[in-house]
Design a protein around this motif. Structure first.
Motif, PDB file in Angstrom:
ATOM      1  N   GLY A 297      -4.153   4.496  -6.739  1.00 25.93           N
ATOM      2  CA  GLY A 297      -4.660   5.026  -5.477  1.00 25.93           C
ATOM      3  C   GLY A 297      -5.740   4.144  -4.871  1.00 25.93           C
ATOM      4  O   GLY A 297      -5.773   3.928  -3.664  1.00 25.93           O
TER       5      GLY A 297
ATOM      6  N   SER B  93       0.828  -1.206   0.000  1.00 31.44           N
ATOM      7  CA  SER B  93       0.000   0.000   0.000  1.00 31.44           C
ATOM      8  C   SER B  93       0.861   1.254   0.000  1.00 31.44           C
ATOM      9  O   SER B  93       0.520   2.245  -0.656  1.00 31.44           O
TER      10      SER B  93
ATOM     11  N   GLY C  83       0.211   4.696   3.295  1.00 29.55           N
ATOM     12  CA  GLY C  83      -0.359   4.235   2.029  1.00 29.55           C
ATOM     13  C   GLY C  83      -1.795   4.683   1.860  1.00 29.55           C
ATOM     14  O   GLY C  83      -2.215   5.050   0.759  1.00 29.55           O
TER      15      GLY C  83
ATOM     16  N   GLY D 211       0.733   3.767  -3.071  1.00 31.14           N
ATOM     17  CA  GLY D 211       0.335   5.126  -2.733  1.00 31.14           C
ATOM     18  C   GLY D 211       1.320   6.163  -3.222  1.00 31.14           C
ATOM     19  O   GLY D 211       0.939   7.203  -3.762  1.00 31.14           O
TER      20      GLY D 211
ATOM     21  N   THR E 248      -1.631   8.646   1.119  1.00 31.72           N
ATOM     22  CA  THR E 248      -1.159   8.982  -0.227  1.00 31.72           C
ATOM     23  C   THR E 248      -2.100   8.436  -1.298  1.00 31.72           C
ATOM     24  O   THR E 248      -2.306   9.078  -2.325  1.00 31.72           O
ATOM     25  N   GLY E 249      -2.673   7.268  -1.069  1.00 32.88           N
ATOM     26  CA  GLY E 249      -3.633   6.719  -2.026  1.00 32.88           C
ATOM     27  C   GLY E 249      -4.888   7.568  -2.125  1.00 32.88           C
ATOM     28  O   GLY E 249      -5.396   7.817  -3.217  1.00 32.88           O
TER      29      GLY E 249
ATOM     30  N   ALA F  30      -4.049   1.149  -3.439  1.00 27.77           N
ATOM     31  CA  ALA F  30      -3.337   1.516  -2.214  1.00 27.77           C
ATOM     32  C   ALA F  30      -4.300   1.646  -1.038  1.00 27.77           C
ATOM     33  O   ALA F  30      -4.014   1.162   0.063  1.00 27.77           O
ATOM     34  N   VAL F  31      -5.443   2.263  -1.270  1.00 24.36           N
ATOM     35  CA  VAL F  31      -6.441   2.407  -0.203  1.00 24.36           C
ATOM     36  C   VAL F  31      -6.978   1.035   0.210  1.00 24.36           C
ATOM     37  O   VAL F  31      -7.134   0.747   1.405  1.00 24.36           O
TER      38      VAL F  31
END
Length: 86
Positions: free
Chosen positions: A43, A17, A66, A21, A69-70, A46-47
């Motif tokens: 993204g 992640s 992560g 991210g 940023t995601g 990553a989420v």
């Protein structure tokens, strides 16, 4: 203290992640050249991995970064399109 095994594949949720991210945030900066599909895909992944990692309780710091940023990389192109009216 974790209750799961250290050899579980779930221990990779945090690093994956975080990597996705950061890649998503970098590609979101260049969304004008690359399009919004790549940062949105990275993204979202990553989420997803960050939420799975937070639910398991493994590598919580990496999962939190992560997730942040995601989420930023998903929301940035959406706000960009909304602001510019493209």
């Amino acid at each position: 203290m974790t209750t799961g095994s250290a050899d579980s594949p779930a221990t990779l949720y945090g690093p994956v992640s975080l990597l996705l991210g950061v890649l998503a945030l970098i590609t979101a900066v260049f969304a004008g050249f690359l399009g919004i599909a790549i940062p949105f895909l990275f993204g979202s992944l990553a989420v997803t991995f960050a939420l799975l990692g937070l639910a398991r309780g493994l590598n919580r710091g990496q999962c939190a970064i992560g997730l942040t940023t995601g989420a930023l990389s998903v929301l940035y192109p959406v706000f960009l399109v909304g602001a510019l009216g493209i």
